[in-house]
Design a protein around this motif. Structure first.
Motif, short mmCIF file in Angstrom:
data_model
loop_
_atom_site.label_atom_id
_atom_site.label_comp_id
_atom_site.label_asym_id
_atom_site.label_seq_id
_atom_site.Cartn_x
_atom_site.Cartn_y
_atom_site.Cartn_z
N GLN A 13 -10.49 -0.54 16.35
CA GLN A 13 -9.21 0.14 16.28
C GLN A 13 -9.28 1.31 15.30
N ALA A 14 -8.40 2.26 15.48
CA ALA A 14 -8.33 3.39 14.57
C ALA A 14 -8.20 2.90 13.13
N ASP A 16 -10.69 1.54 11.47
CA ASP A 16 -11.77 0.58 11.22
C ASP A 16 -13.07 1.30 10.91
N LEU A 86 -12.27 5.44 11.32
CA LEU A 86 -12.55 5.92 12.66
C LEU A 86 -11.28 6.34 13.38
N THR A 91 -14.62 8.46 19.64
CA THR A 91 -15.14 7.70 20.78
C THR A 91 -16.22 8.50 21.50
N VAL A 121 -13.01 3.78 20.00
CA VAL A 121 -11.97 3.63 18.99
C VAL A 121 -10.62 3.72 19.69
#
Length: 123
Positions: A13-14, A16, A86, A91, A121
């Motif tokens: 996930q964003a 992370d 991230l 991605t 992501v």
């Protein structure tokens, strides 16, 4: 035979973090500047980062500065890319590669030596 094998990607996930690894075979990794490029779906390949053979210099594309950190362990013939905070825009399939030095800085060659590792992501 020269081979660079990427690993460490995944679905996150964003916000992370992930750490990618690039394991070399067929040559001594410590003799070369090594880096990463990525290719997002339907987009051109983009250089991401480089690290010099002696670990004295690094390069990051503007979009990842402050979030990604490249490092190496020459004894293990491995280069790493620590990716923090991230974003969905990160991605892509990430590939490690050799880097050249031109005009006072390093540039990753946009040539895949392995199969890459997919980073996805989600927002």
């Amino acid at each position: 035979q020269v081979q660079l094998v990427e690993s460490g990607g995944g679905l996150v996930q964003a916000g992370d973090s992930l750490r990618l690894s690039c394991a070399a075979s067929g040559f001594t990794l410590g003799d070369y500047a090594i880096g990463w490029f990525r290719q997002a779906p339907e987009k051109e390949r983009e250089g991401v980062s480089c690290i010099s053979s002696n670990d004295s210099s690094t390069y990051y594309t503007d979009s990842v500065k402050g979030r990604f950190t490249i490092s190496r362990d020459n004894a293990k013939n491995t280069v790493f890319l620590q990716m923090n905070s991230l974003k969905p825009e990160d991605t892509a399939v990430y590939y490690c590669t050799f880097c050249g030095y031109t005009g006072g800085r390093y540039f990753p060659a946009l040539h895949s030596w392995g199969k890459g590792t997919l980073v996805t992501v989600s927002s």
